[in-house]
Write an enzyme that holds these catalytic residues in place. Structure first.
Site, PDB file in Angstrom:
ATOM      1  CB  CYS A 115      -0.952   0.002   1.194  1.00 52.71           C
ATOM      2  SG  CYS A 115      -2.077  -1.409   1.200  1.00 52.71           S
ATOM      3  CG  HIS A 372      -6.318   1.488  -0.179  1.00 55.82           C
ATOM      4  ND1 HIS A 372      -5.163   2.062  -0.661  1.00 55.82           N
ATOM      5  CD2 HIS A 372      -5.917   0.490   0.657  1.00 55.82           C
ATOM      6  CE1 HIS A 372      -4.117   1.446  -0.145  1.00 55.82           C
ATOM      7  NE2 HIS A 372      -4.543   0.481   0.648  1.00 55.82           N
ATOM      8  CB  CYS A 402      -1.152   0.221   7.682  1.00 56.40           C
ATOM      9  SG  CYS A 402      -2.737   0.041   6.832  1.00 56.40           S
ATOM     10  N   GLY A 404       0.731  -4.090   4.178  1.00 55.37           N
ATOM     11  CA  GLY A 404       0.565  -5.517   4.395  1.00 55.37           C
ATOM     12  C   GLY A 404       1.875  -6.202   4.747  1.00 55.37           C
TER      13      GLY A 404
END
Length: 418
Positions: A115, A372, A402, A404
């Site tokens: 991300c 997103h 954040c 993954g």
């Protein structure tokens, strides 16, 4: 330019009084942003980009970069694409760049840190400029979640699976959200109330036209799922905001991950989205030479790791690390914060633990309301955050997300369009 050089030398001889005054000083060697634009964010599988492949989204955006920046494409030495789901992304960005009008002397690559990939691309280009490897570069973040492909196709090797945290890297993102909610007592109500606010902010921003200076229209084709008829459409606005969303309406939505918990829902989690964003970077001296508008200074970015099972709280680790590197105070020195809302659980946690003034964070809504697109978000946040800084005439932007597998990343920028 000579005067600017002299001022830079004097600034080195006279140490800055604080971290804030240090990052707001101007030097010819600063890495600056001269263009920050993005596509509309469209709902995956049923929105405006549902029939548009990733290569065309990138190609269309690169054409807009050339048109809006009015820069000679031959001067752009490298393009870095942040993308998560497409294994052919390096091929795609190279071919799309050539088709869009960049010469074969403009190199291209892709990066993937989930991300944060869009911000990672910005960092990659900025670092090359800073050390003199290139003079001008373009960072792109793009994702077609309609096309998908970001999941693991098979488990890790048995030897790797002997490590508990390695096994946790395989947890679905929804499970990690429920872990955060359960471990840190982030209630369903608090998550729904946060999500409702995100939707309401996005609605207010959209109605007021605040997104207009960051979004470029993209013309593509869509296919009617029933008749197969194709038609040409021009996409101009984000599709995620659901006007009229309230806490009461969100509280009626059933849990999305009942195997892992009962707090995260389709209403308080980020939307599955297609879209792209682009950031053009060069040194301040080069921007002045080319008469390019200086939108902002890129100060830097950092990454931090944490337990994979609670990956959502990554910004609560990355932000203090970045703030400390620049000797800043999060509460008093930062004007605008773009913190990715992968899930309301992690957004509420970070808001509370970092003691962030919510009035400064995600002023136009976040990923819960806007969407997103994984690889695009890190670059999209910069477009949105700088636009908001311009609207408010504020200086300091911080972005974070954040990541993954248990990471967090954060970036710092100084708006110069006051």
């Amino acid at each position: 330019m000579a005067t600017q050089r002299l001022n830079t030398i004097l600034n080195h001889l006279t140490p800055a009084k604080s971290g804030l005054s240090a990052i707001t000083q101007k030097s010819p060697d600063d890495v600056v942003i001269t263009l920050a634009i993005r596509t509309p964010l469209c709902k995956s599988f049923k929105g405006g980009f549902k029939d548009t492949p990733l290569d065309y989204i990138i190609y269309s955006l690169l054409q807009k970069v050339i048109h809006k920046s009015r820069i000679d494409p031959q001067l752009v030495e490298d393009i870095c694409l942040g993308n998560v789901s497409n294994g052919g992304s390096a091929h795609i960005v190279r071919a799309a760049a050539l088709a869009a009008g960049f010469p074969n002397t403009t190199a291209a690559s892709s990066v993937n840190r989930f991300c944060s990939s869009g911000l990672k691309a910005v960092q990659d280009i900025a670092n090359q400029i800073s050390v003199g490897s290139i003079e001008i570069g373009l960072a792109v973040g793009a994702e077609s979640m309609t096309e998908g492909g970001d999941g693991l196709t098979k488990p890790f090797h048995d030897e790797i699976l002997k490590c508990e945290e390695a096994r946790d890297c395989m947890q679905p993102m929804g499970q990690t959200s429920e872990n955060v909610g359960n471990d840190f007592n982030i209630s369903r109500e608090s998550q729904d109330r946060y999500a409702a606010e995100s939707y309401q902010r996005a609605e207010r921003a959209q109605k007021a036209g605040w997104f207009a200076d960051e979004i470029v229209p993209i013309t593509t084709t869509t296919k009617d799922p029933k008749t197969g008829e194709e038609k040409t459409v021009t996409l101009t606005k984000d599709e995620g905001p659901r006007w009229g969303t309230t806490y009461e309406s969100l509280s009626k939505i059933r849990p999305a991950f009942p195997d892992f918990g009962d707090k995260s829902t389709g209403g308080n989690s980020s939307q599955v989205t297609d879209g792209a964003a682009a950031i053009l970077l060069m040194k301040r001296s080069k921007a002045i030479e080319l008469n390019q508008p200086i939108l902002a200074k890129f100060c830097g970015a950092t990454v931090a790791g944490l337990a994979p099972r609670i990956m959502g709280i990554g910004p609560s680790i990355a932000i203090p690390k970045l703030i400390a590197k620049f000797n800043l105070n999060l509460q008093t020195d930062i004007d605008v914060i773009e913190l990715n809302e992968a899930f309301a659980s992690m957004a509420v946690y970070c808001l509370n633990v970092l003691n962030i003034d919510h009035a400064k964070m995600n002023i136009r809504g976040g990923a819960v309301a806007l969407g997103h697109p994984l690889g695009a978000t890190g670059a999209r946040q910069i477009c949105t955050g700088l636009s908001e800084c311009r609207r408010q005439k504020k200086k300091i932007l911080l972005t974070s997300m954040c990541i993954g597998t248990g990471q967090g990343m954060a970036g710092l920028f100084v708006n110069e369009q006051l």
